[in-house]
Enzyme design. Structure first.
Site, PDB file in Angstrom:
ATOM      1  N   GLU A 183      -6.504  -7.357  -0.689  1.00 26.41           N
ATOM      2  CA  GLU A 183      -7.050  -7.320   0.661  1.00 26.41           C
ATOM      3  C   GLU A 183      -8.519  -6.957   0.545  1.00 26.41           C
ATOM      4  O   GLU A 183      -8.853  -5.818   0.204  1.00 26.41           O
ATOM      5  CB  GLU A 183      -6.330  -6.289   1.543  1.00 26.41           C
ATOM      6  CG  GLU A 183      -4.917  -6.667   1.920  1.00 26.41           C
ATOM      7  CD  GLU A 183      -4.302  -5.682   2.910  1.00 26.41           C
ATOM      8  OE1 GLU A 183      -5.072  -4.918   3.543  1.00 26.41           O
ATOM      9  OE2 GLU A 183      -3.066  -5.682   3.035  1.00 26.41           O
TER      10      GLU A 183
ATOM     11  N   GLU B 293       0.828  -1.210   0.000  1.00 23.65           N
ATOM     12  CA  GLU B 293       0.000   0.000   0.000  1.00 23.65           C
ATOM     13  C   GLU B 293       0.867   1.268   0.000  1.00 23.65           C
ATOM     14  O   GLU B 293       0.602   2.213   0.748  1.00 23.65           O
ATOM     15  CB  GLU B 293      -0.962  -0.010   1.198  1.00 23.65           C
ATOM     16  CG  GLU B 293      -2.025  -1.084   1.077  1.00 23.65           C
ATOM     17  CD  GLU B 293      -3.112  -0.972   2.138  1.00 23.65           C
ATOM     18  OE1 GLU B 293      -4.295  -1.148   1.807  1.00 23.65           O
ATOM     19  OE2 GLU B 293      -2.774  -0.709   3.308  1.00 23.65           O
TER      20      GLU B 293
END
Length: 598
Positions: free
Chosen positions: A234, A158
């Site tokens: 995710e 991320e």
């Protein structure tokens, strides 16, 4: 040999069309003797793949050596997954987030102010090279190209939520490839355009992270990556908990419907988390919503990482497990055979009184060797990563009552004058002071700082612990400090006595003992106690606090011994008498998980 690649239409596994249905399960949050059990439950859910991070700071020992044995044996975990017919996705960092202490980065990187974390700063890249030199050789035999089950490896994590240093991301990609990682590489970023842009690497598959509205999220991904497979690396089906806030849960029917909506698009998915596990020891991280390290907004994570996952913290197959399994079965074949039974649990009991106590301030010599500095220094500069830290100086007198201030607390400071509690200062009240008067003989000033988790997400990752800047009495800076690191890794030198008292505000170790015939899982509660740490047979289970939401700590069966077992609680604030062994968890009052909106 396994080869996972992709074309314009989607993933291909050994040349055949393939959909990844993965579940996140972190070996570092599960006792290694339970890896087999938890992976069996993941496979029973219908997953064909398991995903795990590899935290750099978990594998780097205080000595500086890198360890891949015992609880840190990533090869054993991966091979166990392989025996259950699971492919494996690995995410070796260097940064992982994961609500883990410092996002996986070693605390020693904060010993200097100058290093640019998660950037192309040469000093940081040199540290990353050291980590890759250690971890990649452990991974190479596990890759699909060499007969192992690892089909994909993530480059950072991320990153677009943090920065846009394209040179840094390219350096990580090249560092993996040149060391021999020849499987599918990917990035994972939030489903907003700027996040995808910041984390993208040319030639590397981009995936998304979100918790709902999959078609809308995939439109963002398609704007940045017009072709190739769609994947939610995710897909948040629950959420983590923070100290003092309610336990997050996500409605079962709503979660199942969101997963169905995602899989109906033809995309692949990684359920985050399929099984959350536990932030044992001091490993729980923190978030910080403030504008700087010394502003309010610090939110430490609790010990439990249950995450409202389909497989509960102690291996329970929850209502969510059955609902998600039904959805998964619509898209991929479910494994044959029955479902695993719930692991056994100890019979409940109440331990009415401690068998001995030891005051922390009386035990400093047994727990630590002091260092002397002219000024206070944070943990990292005295070579400490985790635990508590103690500071002592002498303040001459006489002095009238004046305010005592600590500049840069990480994170909660208990102050004592000649051994007597004066009060508590907290980093979320950066302007806080305590009144301190000094008699003619002066006073010994003790400050015990409890370090909670380092920030694992966002711009405040330079989260140093202890006392970052200094201590002032009115306007005068206090000098000449004795500093004692207290990692509390070994309590064997403590001298427990039955006649030691326990006054409010005075940190005291309490020892309890109990017999066990057959070890099994249990949950430990300290009703009426304030806040502190709890060890079982020398293993630190984690933190407890009356702020909640968590009301029990998970004590896995492999930590119990047949016969005599010892429990030690370090209570920092408000002492009670009894410790309870329960057969059900209590994670506190609930609230709706924000993942349903993300």
């Amino acid at each position: 040999m396994i080869e996972l690649d992709f074309d314009d239409d989607g993933f291909r596994r050994n040349g055949a069309p393939h959909r990844i249905v993965s579940g996140a399960l972190h070996y570092f949050r599960v006792h290694p003797e339970l890896w087999d059990d938890r992976l069996a439950r993941l496979r029973a859910l219908g997953a064909n793949t398991v995903d795990t991070y590899i935290p750099w700071n978990f594998h780097e020992l205080p000595s500086g050596e890198t360890d891949f044995t015992g609880w840190r044996d990533i090869s054993r975990f991966v091979r166990t997954a392989e025996r259950h017919g699971l492919d494996v996705i690995l995410r070796p960092g260097p940064y992982i987030c994961a609500e883990w202490e410092s996002g996986g980065l070693p605390a020693r990187l904060l010993a200097t102010e100058a290093m640019g974390l998660r950037s192309s700063d040469p000093a940081f890249l040199a540290e990353v090279d050291g980590w890759f030199d250690a971890v990649v050789p452990e991974l190479l035999p596990l890759l699909g190209s060499r007969g192992g089950p690892v089909v994909a490896v993530q480059v950072e994590n991320e990153y677009g939520s943090y920065g846009n240093d394209a040179a840094y991301m390219a350096y990580l990609r090249d560092g993996l490839v040149t060391r021999g990682v020849d499987c599918l590489l990917f990035t994972a970023d939030g489903s907003e355009d700027f996040m995808q842009q910041g984390g993208a690497i040319p030639g590397v598959l981009a995936t998304g992270t979100f918790g709902s509205r999959a078609p809308e999220r995939f439109e963002v991904l398609r704007r940045q990556q017009p072709k190739g497979p769609l994947a939610a690396m995710e897909f948040w089906i629950g959420w983590f908990d923070r100290i003092g806030q309610p336990h997050h849960v996500r409605d079962v029917a709503e979660t199942a419907a969101s997963l169905d909506e995602l899989l109906a698009t033809g995309a692949s998915v990684n359920l985050y988390m399929a099984h959350g596990g536990t932030n044992f020891g001091f490993w729980a991280g923190a978030n910080h919503s403030g504008t700087g390290p010394e502003t309010a907004g610090y939110e430490p994570t609790v010990t439990s990482y249950d995450y409202d996952a389909p497989i509960g913290e102690a291996g329970e197959l929850t209502e969510k497990f059955h609902a998600l399994r039904s959805v998964i079965g619509k898209y991929v074949p479910l494994p044959e055979g029955g479902l695993p039974a719930r692991p056994p649990r100890l019979e409940p009991r109440r331990l009415e009184r401690a068998t001995g106590r030891a005051r922390l301030l009386d035990s400093l010599d047994a727990l630590s060797t002091p260092v002397h500095r002219p000024t206070t220094e944070p943990m990292e500069r005295v070579g400490q990563s985790l635990g508590l830290i103690h500071y002592r100086t002498h303040v001459p007198g006489p002095r009238p009552e004046m305010p005592l201030r600590i500049d840069g607390i990480g994170d909660r400071a208990q102050v004592f004058a000649d051994g007597r509690p004066v009060g508590v200062l907290d980093r979320n009240e950066p302007g806080g002071t305590l009144p301190l008067a000094v008699g003619p003989a002066g006073v010994t000033l003790d400050i015990l700082v409890e370090a909670l988790g380092r920030a694992n997400y966002g711009p405040q990752m330079d989260d140093r612990k202890g006392i970052r800047r200094g201590v002032q009495h009115e306007r005068q800076r206090l000098h000449n400090w004795e500093i004692r690191p207290l990692p509390l890794a070994d309590l064997s030198a403590l001298a427990f006595r039955e006649d030691t008292g326990a006054a409010g505000g005075d940190p005291v170790f309490h020892r309890f003992e109990t017999g066990v015939d057959t070890p099994a899982d249990a949950f430990l509660a300290l009703p009426g106690w304030g806040r502190g740490l709890l060890w079982l047979n020398g293993f630190l289970l984690g933190r407890y606090t009356e702020e909640g939401p968590q009301r029990t700590l998970y004590a896995p069966g492999p930590l119990w011994l047949p016969g005599r077992n010892t429990l030690v609680a370090l209570e920092l604030d408000r002492h009670a008498e009894a410790l309870e062994i329960r057969d059900e968890p209590d994670l506190g009052p609930t609230t709706r998980a924000p993942s349903a909106d993300y």
